[in-house]
Design an enzyme around this catalytic site. Structure first.
Site, PDB file in Angstrom:
ATOM      1  CD  GLU A   1     -29.119   9.200  -4.965  1.00 22.97           C
ATOM      2  OE1 GLU A   1     -29.758   8.852  -4.018  1.00 22.97           O
ATOM      3  OE2 GLU A   1     -28.974   8.892  -6.091  1.00 22.97           O
TER       4      GLU A   1
ATOM      5  CB  SER B   1      35.200  11.452 -18.025  1.00 22.51           C
ATOM      6  OG  SER B   1      36.018  10.750 -18.991  1.00 22.51           O
TER       7      SER B   1
END
Length: 711
Positions: A105, A365
């Site tokens: 490019e 518990s």
């Protein structure tokens, strides 16, 4: 001839000649100069009319949530549905891709100022010889300008617009910033923008490590993103990729052999979904942190990735409508390393979008260890003390064990390991429900009680609301020897969290050591993980919270709508998930800390007489009408000034008591220091500066405690 007559006619008038031509030339030059100036002014005006670069809009990206190492957990599409992820070329992109991009490019990207005259000249030559645009000659800067201000048609005007904007970009931004913006905006078809979004959607991975075939493909797609979409036109994408590879061979960027192997690689034909890891944590972070492109969490994506399938698989095995929540906390820092909020985020039948790590549920518990911790801290029991597990009644409240049986006389540590209800409630009665609630809140546990209801004994068996994340924070306090660290899930520049007090170090160690001996689930190793299970009333919640020296993991199992699940028990449903979660961390278990200095480690026979057996206050047997035990000095809440300059004898602090039955044992911060003499006095070496808890226990088990401040 008279020289003065030159340029005159017979009538003495000037005749046309060189001066007239010079005048016309000047007028033409002036007109040209004026035209040029007007063109320049017009051009400048046109450039000015373009306005500033739309950088703010170009920098808008999808919000991404990343883990503690920067790995993507989840991304959120932009308001218009586009996926555009932030990119940093040097950190996020494979160098092979960048090499191909520049070669294909913009070969002179690092040296030009926005335009490449050689590339533009080549494009102009191709246009003049072939009659149509073959290549645009655009630099990456010019392409970025086009992406920032898109135009549908290619024309000389559009090219001029790109050139002007490219020069402006080069003046406003660095090369790295231009490249990063291009890599974020490059189109890849559909709603995908940028190399990261494309790589994740098409290749299923970040572009940090790409093969040659993958890099060439990602270079080729933006040239014609809609006609090369891999999910629609994979063959066109393959041809474009191969064209890039051929060009790279021509320019000696890659070898012919490498290009041939890359061409043999098939292109993907399906688009993959964007990753959604830790969705509940991500949603919460997005709601908390506004307008941030990147939100960094404390989570570990690797750990999150292995725990989410664990929760999903176990929930499916446990039945329909059941969900699972898991949270992992680093003990030292308080950072949340993993948060699995549900079995499946997208499963509506399991209310998948409800975060069960933050849901308020009955803890069963799981609060019992804190009852025992306060009892150890107060000094009226020791892990090896004996305690009765037998029917008992507190007004109208008569606690029973889960299996409806009683064990008789058992060691305190066994009572906790077996999660016996009666001993826990008897100790809570002695410790005080309000004190337990206050201490847990002080340590970061946000307990939820019904409106206008005070803490009661039932909270020891789950009669209170709490979240899994709060339980994990509290349990991490045992591994931290008595202090908790507020949990953190969103990374911030400054960390101003201060430790919170849970228990004295000795008491915290004793609880952790007892829980280490809890019988593990079937086929699991003993004495490796300290853990506790819990089951809420009606089988609505199953819990298991455990820790080693490095991390704490909490597990919740149940239905998000609160409906009962017959047979849902913490030990059977949640504990195996806990142990599997520790195994899936991939880390070696770290031993718990060594006992703090002064910890009394002894069997029952070697304990001080008052500590050998716990008796509830109502069971105390006295002779001769003995007065109740009472510490006369020091007074509760007093400040004691200690002068250590004269040596240990001069600094000794006297303890004076009244009432009670001899022998009596003195304990400071849970550590036994000896017995009271016949005059009910004793000199002790005061602890270091700060608060200290002083307890005296007599032969019947009666005790009195004061808290003093040593200065």
């Amino acid at each position: 001839m008279d020289c003065g007559a030159v340029g005159k006619n017979v009538d003495g008038q000037d005749k046309p000649g060189h001066d007239g031509a010079r005048g016309w030339g000047l007028r033409i030059l002036s007109a040209l100069a004026l035209s040029f100036i007007l063109v320049i002014i017009g051009f400048v005006g046109w450039v000015y009319s373009l306005g500033p670069l739309p950088l703010d809009e170009a920098r808008r990206v999808s919000t991404t949530v990343v883990d503690r190492n920067g790995k993507l957990l989840r991304a959120y599409a932009m308001a218009d549905g586009r996926w555009r992820l932030p990119v940093e070329a040097t950190a996020n992109v494979d160098p092979t891709y960048l090499k191909l991009l520049f070669a294909y490019e913009d070969q002179r990207f690092q040296t030009h100022d926005g335009i490449d005259p050689l590339a533009l000249g080549r494009a102009a030559l191709q246009l003049s010889t072939r009659g149509h645009i073959v290549s645009g000659g655009s630099t990456i800067s010019m392409q970025l300008a086009r992406l920032m201000e898109p135009r549908r048609q290619r024309s000389l005007y559009a090219k001029l617009h790109q050139i002007v904007r490219a020069i402006e970009l080069e003046r406003a931004l660095s090369k790295d910033e231009i490249l990063n913006l291009y890599l974020a905006l490059a189109p890849y078809g559909g709603n995908l923008e940028g190399i990261r979004a494309a790589s994740i959607a098409y290749l299923g991975k970040e572009p940090k490590r790409l093969s040659l075939a993958e890099a060439a493909l990602l270079v080729a797609l933006p040239q014609s993103p809609e006609t090369r979409r891999l999910d629609r036109y994979p063959e066109a994408a393959r041809i474009a990729r191969d064209r890039v590879l051929d060009r790279m061979v021509e320019e000696h960027v890659v070898s012919a052999d490498d290009a041939r192997q890359a061409k043999a690689t098939p292109v993907p034909k399906l688009r993959k979904p964007m990753p959604i890891l830790a969705p509940h944590a991500s949603d919460s972070a997005l709601a908390t942190v506004k307008d941030a492109p990147v939100i960094k969490l404390t989570l570990d994506s690797g750990l999150q990735k292995v725990l989410e399938p664990l929760a999903r698989d176990r929930a499916i095995a446990l039945g329909p409508n059941v969900s699972v929540g898991i949270i992992v906390v680093d003990n030292e820092s308080g950072d949340v390393l993993a948060r699995v909020g549900s079995a499946d985020y997208f499963d509506e039948s399991r209310a998948g979008q409800v975060d069960m790590t933050r849901a308020i549920r009955s803890p069963g518990s799981t609060l019992k260890p804190f009852i025992y911790g306060l009892a150890f801290e107060d000094g009226f029991v020791h892990p090896d003390s004996l305690i009765d597990d037998r029917p008992v009644r507190f007004g109208s409240y008569a606690p029973e064990n889960f299996d409806m049986t009683f064990q008789g006389t058992v060691p305190v540590k066994k009572a906790l390991q077996l999660s016996l209800n009666v001993p826990a409630i008897v100790l809570l009665d002695r410790v005080g429900s309000s004190r337990l609630a206050s201490r847990l809140r002080q340590a970061g546990g946000n307990l939820i009680l019904p409106k206008d209801e005070a803490p009661g004994l039932a909270m020891g068996l789950g009669g209170v609301g709490v979240t899994l994340q709060d339980l994990a924070q509290l349990y991490a306090g045992f591994a931290r020897l008595g202090s908790t660290k507020p949990l953190r899930e969103i990374m911030t520049a400054e960390d101003d969290r201060e430790p919170l007090r849970l228990l004295d170090p000795v008491a915290a160690w004793q609880v952790g050591n007892v829980l280490l001996g809890t019988p593990p689930p079937e086929n699991a190793a003993h004495n490796r993980i300290a853990f506790k299970t819990g089951t809420s009333y009606g089988y609505r919640d199953a819990w298991s919270v455990g820790f080693d020296g490095r991390m704490t993991i909490g597990v919740w199992v149940g239905r998000p709508d609160g409906a009962p699940v017959p047979g849902l028990i913490g030990r059977v449903a949640a504990a195996p998930i806990l142990f599997d979660a520790f195994a899936r961390t991939g880390k070696t278990l770290v031993p718990l800390p060594k006992p703090p200095k002064g910890t009394l480690v002894a069997g029952n026979a070697k304990l001080p007489l008052p500590l050998r057996r716990f008796r509830p206050v109502g069971d105390l047997v006295r002779t001769g009408g003995e007065q109740a035990l009472h510490i006369q000095f020091p007074l509760n809440g007093s400040r004691i000034d200690v002068d250590r300059s004269g040596g240990a004898e001069a600094a000794a602090m006297p303890i004076k008591v009244a009432g009670g039955v001899l022998p009596m044992t003195v304990m400071v911060n849970g550590t036994a220091l000896g017995e009271i003499d016949g005059r009910r006095r004793r000199l002790i070496d005061p602890p270091g500066p700060g608060f200290a808890r002083l307890t005296v226990i007599d032969a019947t088990g009666a005790a009195d405690t004061v808290v003093i401040r040593i200065q």
